[in-house]
Design an enzyme around this catalytic site. Structure first.
Site, short mmCIF file in Angstrom:
data_model
loop_
_atom_site.label_atom_id
_atom_site.label_comp_id
_atom_site.label_asym_id
_atom_site.label_seq_id
_atom_site.Cartn_x
_atom_site.Cartn_y
_atom_site.Cartn_z
N LYS A 29 158.72 -47.59 102.05
CA LYS A 29 158.89 -48.71 101.34
C LYS A 29 160.59 -48.75 101.09
CE LYS A 29 156.34 -49.48 97.88
NZ LYS A 29 155.61 -48.79 96.62
N ARG A 98 159.18 -46.18 91.87
CA ARG A 98 158.16 -46.33 92.67
C ARG A 98 158.08 -45.26 93.86
NH1 ARG A 98 155.61 -51.74 92.83
NH2 ARG A 98 156.72 -52.91 91.37
N GLY A 107 147.88 -46.03 97.08
CA GLY A 107 147.33 -45.62 95.59
C GLY A 107 147.36 -44.13 95.20
N MET A 109 150.14 -42.01 94.86
CA MET A 109 151.07 -41.43 94.32
C MET A 109 151.50 -42.37 93.05
SD MET A 109 153.20 -39.55 97.17
CE MET A 109 153.23 -41.12 98.10
N ARG A 343 155.81 -54.34 105.36
CA ARG A 343 155.82 -53.01 106.37
C ARG A 343 155.02 -53.71 107.31
NH1 ARG A 343 151.52 -49.98 102.59
NH2 ARG A 343 150.10 -51.66 102.37
N HIS A 459 131.34 -31.44 106.54
CA HIS A 459 130.28 -31.18 107.57
C HIS A 459 129.69 -32.08 108.21
CE1 HIS A 459 126.28 -29.79 108.84
NE2 HIS A 459 126.86 -28.62 109.09
N SER A 786 140.12 -27.55 138.85
CA SER A 786 139.76 -28.17 137.81
C SER A 786 139.60 -27.48 136.47
CB SER A 786 138.52 -29.06 138.27
OG SER A 786 137.99 -29.83 136.93
N GLY A 788 138.19 -26.58 133.32
CA GLY A 788 137.04 -26.55 132.64
C GLY A 788 137.54 -26.25 130.84
N ASP A 791 134.89 -24.57 128.40
CA ASP A 791 134.82 -23.24 128.35
C ASP A 791 136.26 -22.34 127.98
OD1 ASP A 791 132.18 -21.85 128.95
OD2 ASP A 791 132.19 -23.13 130.64
N CYS A 854 138.18 -31.42 133.64
CA CYS A 854 136.86 -31.85 133.57
C CYS A 854 136.17 -31.67 132.47
CB CYS A 854 136.08 -31.78 134.85
SG CYS A 854 135.56 -30.04 134.96
N TYR A 874 144.65 -35.78 137.69
CA TYR A 874 143.69 -36.59 137.43
C TYR A 874 142.78 -35.90 136.00
CZ TYR A 874 140.19 -33.54 139.47
OH TYR A 874 139.40 -32.59 139.97
C1 PEP Z 1 133.92 -26.85 130.98
O1 PEP Z 1 133.95 -25.77 130.72
O2 PEP Z 1 134.91 -27.58 130.69
C2 PEP Z 1 133.11 -27.60 131.94
C3 PEP Z 1 133.45 -28.89 132.23
O3 PEP Z 1 132.11 -26.98 132.28
P1 PEP Z 1 130.83 -27.07 131.45
O4 PEP Z 1 130.94 -27.83 130.04
O5 PEP Z 1 129.72 -27.43 132.29
O6 PEP Z 1 130.56 -25.43 130.95
MG MG Z 2 132.37 -24.61 131.84
#
Ligand code: PEP
Ligand code: MG
Length: 902
Positions: A29, A98, A107, A109, A343, A459, A786, A788, A791, A854, A874
């Site tokens: 502000k 203010r 709203g 403060m 703003r 939750h 790649s 993961g 995991d 991945c 990627y």
């Molecule tokens: C991972 O662990 O990120 C993965 C792509 O393999 P998955 O989820 O199948 O264990």
């Molecule tokens: Mg995995």
């Protein structure tokens, strides 16, 4: 020396000294009031006390040295400029105090208006207003009420109650029917309430009022609701608020005065035009309190043409200056327009895209800036189906849009009932006061979840988001009675079996079934809407910005897909390859029996026979995927989950066998199965015999898969197509594991591929922390990595990915241990560090090593930026997330100016 520095430190800025880029210091502000002042717009004079002063006050419990003197000096110069003194009995200067933090916290403060009024200056104010006693006494009673409530914690209801009493004595419901004498009486009543609760008289010294109000605003930073809001919106707790001391202007001085709010474009759709509301003869808080109905801003044109024209001119100027949609608050005092706030305005996801496109058309911003102004979360929102809310549907309650989507269904109040009705094929909405881990099955079965308590990190919210399920939480107008199986809302009772509809984006709740409309944006991505020939501004804007993002991004975007249909859909969404083809589903359905034979094999040749039978089936799976991907790379991961997951559950099997034995049936086969299931049972299957470990233990399993992949690729090539398979080994922790699999795979590939020209890469997942830490060694045996990150997060934190999100993450989020689940957005400091180490050491050992990710994080906006920074090649994500990843990969380039760590 240090003390000298503290004294000299600048804690107070006149509006003429700041600008819009000083939000950290002056709050949103204050910074924007300064900007407008410097633009020469009519802003009531004033000054801003910095967030640093607030931080110092909150840490030490007292005002920092030098602050009092600086306030004094700025007040004096304000008094000089206005030709009045604060609280002067004859002609008082009044100010508002203010709050204004860096991030808007609507709203949350405090604000105190009319500071400077007392028993004497109320008379001066009346004279100033043309002997308007009513106005003056009304202003005074408002000061005592606000000051009492916010500065001295007097219960607000007591003031309300006194006001109601006077009104009912007069036989009216309307404040405006109270005359000056009534309000004078009300001031007396308010003063009594004040002294009863504080043990002192209402302060008559204007400077004391000002100081106490400033402190109260500082302290309101730590008010419970503000703390809660910050947690939900992930606003850091240590920023503090600035305090703006602004000359009061009055919109309640008669019909030629008033107050209003306006947007420079429609914040819902992005359409150009003037959107706003106006209330004549009123102050800002009357608009907020909804005491009287506002009129559309355009009507101001008839009431006060000059002010209206001036306002439109200012709005156009602000848009051009901020190069964005602005929202503003203004007051007209006796025909004189004053700007109280501006703003860059909040907007819906659709409006964000539409406005960004319009601003490019208008030449105000370029496409890079347009890309910066939208985000993947907004795009994801636009990809959910929406309710078709033409006319008849009005929400009965509004809670928090906790997990987006639109869901209609039969109301149920227990998890068990949700499961029961869902099993009959019914859509159900699980309604609870709040959910807990026992509701998990019901949440899985339900189409949507509605709770009357809890915020975005409750939750219900966390678990629903994790499941991609629509959820509205904290709809506190709903009174849920689980034992009676009903809830009441807006005077109506809704029982089990009635239908409700919930919108997880807006948080709105409707009675009955609201029709659902598919997303136009998805239709566009799927190719059924031609962006060049469609009159839909949203689709055109999305198309334009996506095209730009694709041109900008360095990260390629692949998809996680294990069927031809998924692969085809992902390609329509723009996937440039498959980054993870999980092969485990290929072992289910009618192939289960073969898998059982493979697992149970005792006699020589049995396993080989099962594998030989699986080979052509797998080959056909891969052929379909290679065909769909038509020359794009396809990373096929060898089987990962523990084998016992392909067998029936232990308890159920044991019961079946016992019952059959009891009946004297021949159960030899089942007993063998039961023995195998017992043999393979693991306490911690996620840390057990899975991934590469399985491949090293079951002879021929990986070999069969490698052969199927190579044969499918060759068959594709012989048919005139192109296949680019990349074989990926899961759960590697040591280079020796990979070397062993690689040696066998290379032999098979050489034998199958022959002179077909097919090239098969072999690489590994990096998903065990040890693999990340020994990436330099592992890279010697891998053509690609790649990550993961599912995991890697599980093993990095030691969190069971199947259990913890529902079990206790809500508490961790509440405590701020993390702001978002590390399974949803990459934990940059911990798990991210493992990724960075592996990327750097892997590339150092093998330049040109291809790097991707991945895990689920591949489609998470913030994580995509991280992977860009780390220099991956990627990201790979579920088909639906592909557009989000494309957009964010483009934004990452624009935001870092193209730099990454490669
Ligand atoms: C991972 O662990 O990120 C993965 C792509 O393999 P998955 O989820 O199948 O264990
Ligand atoms: Mg995995």
């Amino acid at each position: 020396m240090a003390a000298q520095e503290t004294v000299d430190h600048k804690y107070v800025y006149d509006f003429s000294e700041g600008n819009k880029d000083l939000k950290d210091l002056l709050g949103g502000k204050g910074a924007n009031l300064a900007e407008m002042t410097n633009l020469g717009l009519p802003v009531p004079p004033g000054f801003t006390i910095t967030t640093e002063a607030c931080q110092a006050y909150l840490t030490t419990g007292r005002q920092p040295d030098g602050l009092a003197g600086q306030i004094e000096a700025h007040l004096e110069s304000l008094e000089r400029a206005m030709g009045k003194r604060l609280g002067d009995p004859r002609d008082p200067l009044l100010v508002s105090v203010r709050s204004g933090a860096k991030f808007s916290m609507p709203g949350m403060m405090e604000t105190v208006l009319n500071v400077g009024l007392n028993d004497q200056s109320v008379v001066g104010l009346s004279a100033q207003a043309g002997q308007n006693d009513r106005f003056a006494w009304d202003s005074y009673r408002r000061l005592i009420q606000m000051f009492g409530k916010t500065v001295c914690e007097v219960p607000g209801e007591e003031f309300e109650h006194a006001l109601d009493e006077i009104k009912s004595a007069k036989g009216t419901h309307d404040d405006l029917d109270l005359d000056a004498d009534d309000l004078r009486g009300l001031v007396d009543a308010y003063k009594k309430i004040f002294s009863k609760h504080t043990g002192r008289e209402f302060p008559q010294q204007p400077r004391e009022q000002l100081d106490l109000a400033i402190r109260a605003v500082f302290e309101s930073w730590n008010a419970e609701r503000a703390v809660l809001y910050r947690r939900q919106e992930r606003i850091p707790a240590d920023l503090g608020t600035a305090v703006n001391v602004v000359t009061m202007v009055f919109g309640n001085l008669g019909p030629d005065s008033g107050t209003g709010v306006a947007f420079t474009r429609d914040p819902a759709s992005g359409a150009q035009g003037i959107y706003g509301d106006y209330l004549a003869n009123a102050q800002g808080e009357d608009v907020v309190a909804g005491i009287r109905n506002t009129v559309p801003l355009q009507e101001l044109g008839q009431l006060d043409r000059a002010s209206y024209d001036e306002l439109l001119g200012i709005m156009a100027r602000l848009e051009e200056h901020y190069k964005d949609l602005c929202d503003i608050e203004f007051t007209i005092e006796r025909g004189k327009l004053w700007m109280l706030q501006t703003r860059v305005g909040k907007r819906t996801a659709a409006a964000a895209f539409v406005i960004a496109g319009q601003l490019v058309d208008e030449g105000l911003i370029d496409l890079d800036e347009a890309l910066h102004r939208v985000n993947g979360a907004q795009l994801a929102q636009l990809m959910f189906p929406r309710f078709q809310l033409d006319h008849e549907f009005q929400p009965v309650a509004t809670g928090i849009g906790a997990s987006p989507g639109a869901a209609s269904g039969t109301v149920v109040f227990t998890s068990a009932r949700a499961v029961e009705l869902a099993a009959e094929g019914r859509s159900v909405i699980l309604v609870r006061r709040e959910t807990n881990p026992d509701d998990l099955n019901g949440m899985i079965a339900a189409k949507g979840i509605l709770t009357s308590r809890g915020g975005k990190t409750s939750h219900a919210a966390v678990v629903a988001r994790g499941m991609g399920k629509t959820c509205v939480s904290g709809a506190d107008d709903i009174d849920v009675n689980v034992p009676a199986k009903r809830f009441t809302v807006a005077g109506q009772t809704v029982g089990e079996g009635d239908v409700v509809s919930i919108d997880g984006t807006t948080g709105k709740v409707y009675l009955g079934e609201v029709p659902v409309m598919p997303s136009e944006v998805v239709q566009y991505f799927e190719g059924s809407l031609d962006p060049e020939h469609i009159d839909n501004p949203l689709v055109r804007a999305v198309h334009r910005i996506m095209t730009h993002a694709d041109g900008k991004r360095r990260l390629a975007v692949r998809t996680n897909a294990d069927t031809g249909a998924d692969a085809a859909r992902a390609r329509r969404f723009g996937a440039e390859g498959i980054g993870l083809c999980r092969t485990e589903h290929m072992f289910l359905g009618d192939r289960r029996e073969l898998v059982e034979r493979l697992i149970l094999a005792r006699a020589p040749g049995e396993r080989e026979a099962a594998l030989a039978a699986l080979l052509p089936l797998q080959r056909a799976d891969f052929e379909e995927i290679f065909r769909e991907m038509d020359g794009l790379p396809v990373t096929v991961r060898l089987i990962d989950p523990p084998l016992h997951e392909f067998l029936p559950p232990l308890e159920q099997l044991a019961v079946n066998v016992a019952v059959a034995q009891e009946r004297g049936e021949d159960v030899a086969k089942e007993e063998a199965l039961l023995a195998a299931v017992r043999r393979m049972h693991e306490e911690n299957p996620m840390l057990g015999l899975r991934g590469v470990r399985l491949g090293l233990v079951i002879p021929g399993l990986f070999a069969m898969q490698v052969r199927a992949i190579a044969e499918a690729a060759v068959s594709c090539a012989r048919g005139g197509g192109v296949a680019k398979p990349e074989i990926m080994v899961p759960l590697v922790g040591a280079v020796q594991e990979l070397e062993t699999v690689r040696a066998e795979a290379e032999k098979i590939i050489a034998e199958v591929v022959g002179d077909s020209g097919v090239e098969v890469l072999i690489g590994t997942m990096i998903e065990v922390p040890r693999a990340a830490l020994t990436a330099g060694q592992i890279a010697e045996a891998a053509e690609f990595f790649s990550f993961g990150t599912n995991d890697l997060t599980q093993m990095g934190w030691g969190f069971s990915r199947d259990d913890v999100e529902g079990a206790f993450f809500w508490r961790y989020l509440e405590l701020g241990i993390f702001g978002i689940s590390p399974f949803e957005s990459i934990d940059r400091d911990g798990v991210g560090r493992l990724v960075r180490i592996a990327a750097e050491e892997g590339r150092a050992a093998r330049p040109g090593l291809k790097l991707g990710v991945c895990g689920e994080h591949g489609g998470d906006p913030d994580s995509v930026h991280f992977f860009h920074e780390v220099g991956l090649d990627y990201v790979s994500c579920s088909p639906f997330r592909v557009p989000v990843a494309r957009l964010e990969a483009g934004r990452a380039v624009v935001e870092t100016g193209g730099s990454d760590s490669r």
